[in-house]
Design an enzyme around this catalytic site. Structure first.
Site, short mmCIF file in Angstrom:
data_model
loop_
_atom_site.label_atom_id
_atom_site.label_comp_id
_atom_site.label_asym_id
_atom_site.label_seq_id
_atom_site.Cartn_x
_atom_site.Cartn_y
_atom_site.Cartn_z
N HIS A 275 -8.06 -4.28 -0.65
CA HIS A 275 -6.89 -4.27 0.13
C HIS A 275 -5.82 -4.89 0.71
CE1 HIS A 275 -4.52 -0.28 -1.08
NE2 HIS A 275 -4.14 0.21 0.43
N SER B 92 0.92 -1.25 -0.05
CA SER B 92 -0.26 -0.12 -0.02
C SER B 92 0.66 1.13 -0.03
CB SER B 92 -1.00 -0.18 1.32
OG SER B 92 -1.52 0.97 1.32
N ASP C 11 -10.42 -4.50 -4.11
CA ASP C 11 -9.95 -2.90 -4.16
C ASP C 11 -10.16 -2.19 -4.14
OD1 ASP C 11 -8.07 -0.90 -2.95
OD2 ASP C 11 -5.93 -2.48 -4.18
C1 MLT Z 1 -3.13 4.14 1.79
O1 MLT Z 1 -4.06 3.65 2.55
O2 MLT Z 1 -2.07 4.05 2.72
C2 MLT Z 1 -3.24 3.85 0.36
O3 MLT Z 1 -4.45 3.76 -0.47
C3 MLT Z 1 -1.88 4.44 -0.31
C4 MLT Z 1 -0.94 5.69 0.05
O4 MLT Z 1 -1.84 6.83 0.55
O5 MLT Z 1 -0.04 5.64 -0.05
#
Ligand code: MLT
Length: 214
Positions: free
Chosen positions: A187, A106, A156
């Protein structure tokens, strides 16, 4: 620069010589402990360098600032990608490591993608779990021969299929040897991520698609 003072991190030395080191980069709200079990599972015996992001979002560590979900502060992405690349280079000297393969989830996958685009010599390759395009107008680095695995989740709700596909295209255009798989997952990480990353890393260790050590 003293490695220990620049980023909070954990380092687990290798127990086998043929396993490339992994750079472990957690998701939002994680820390340097999160991905150690995943790293040990997908690359048994590899050296593990696991780093905590320095940006705090409501107390949750991240690797760069964002304005909203999926909307990044790109100046901060650039600054933080270079800062992390500097750390990795110093850590390689301090711990005697070859260029690592990033294993990012992520937000950690997104900073790994930014490092590939901005500092292509820092990483030997990358496993990007639920990654998206980190920069709207990235430079065109030379990623010739660098192996990259992108695992996207079909369900996702944060990263669209088009975004994951665009990232794969960007990296492939720069010369990386990209494998992207869309798996039946959200996700969140799944058992399939572990199995696919492990199999892919075994292929890298066997010598396929690995650029000469730098
Ligand atoms: C997260 O929740 O971290 C996002 O999906 C990805 C990001 O903000 O880099």
């Amino acid at each position: 620069m003293s490695v220990s003072s620049s980023f909070v991190h954990r380092f687990e030395p290798a127990t086998r010589r043929d396993a490339p080191p992994l750079l472990l980069l957690h998701g939002t709200g994680g820390d340097e402990n999160d991905l150690l079990p995943l790293g040990a599972a997908v690359a048994p015996g590899a050296a593990l360098l696991s780093v905590r992001g320095k940006v705090l979002e409501h107390g949750m560590p991240r690797f760069f600032r964002r304005v909203a979900e999926g909307v990044f502060d790109e100046a901060d992405v650039v600054r933080r990608a270079h800062e992390l690349a500097d750390f990795v280079e110093a850590a390689r000297v301090e711990y005697g490591l070859a260029a690592p393969i990033a294993l990012g989830y992520s937000n950690g996958a997104n900073i790994a993608a930014a490092m590939l685009l901005l500092r292509p010599q820092t990483l030997r390759g990358a496993v990007l779990l639920r990654a998206m395009v980190p920069l709207a107008n990235p430079p065109s680095p030379d990623l010739a021969g660098r192996p990259v695995l992108i695992l996207s989740g079909r369900q996702d709700a944060i990263v669209t299929a088009a975004n994951g596909e665009k990232l794969a295209g960007l990296l492939a255009t720069a010369g990386a040897s990209v494998e992207r798989q869309v798996i039946p997952a959200s996700h969140a990480l799944s058992q399939a991520d572990v199995a696919l990353a492990q199999r892919w890393l075994q292929g890298v260790r066997a010598g396929a698609d690995v650029p000469a050590a730098e």
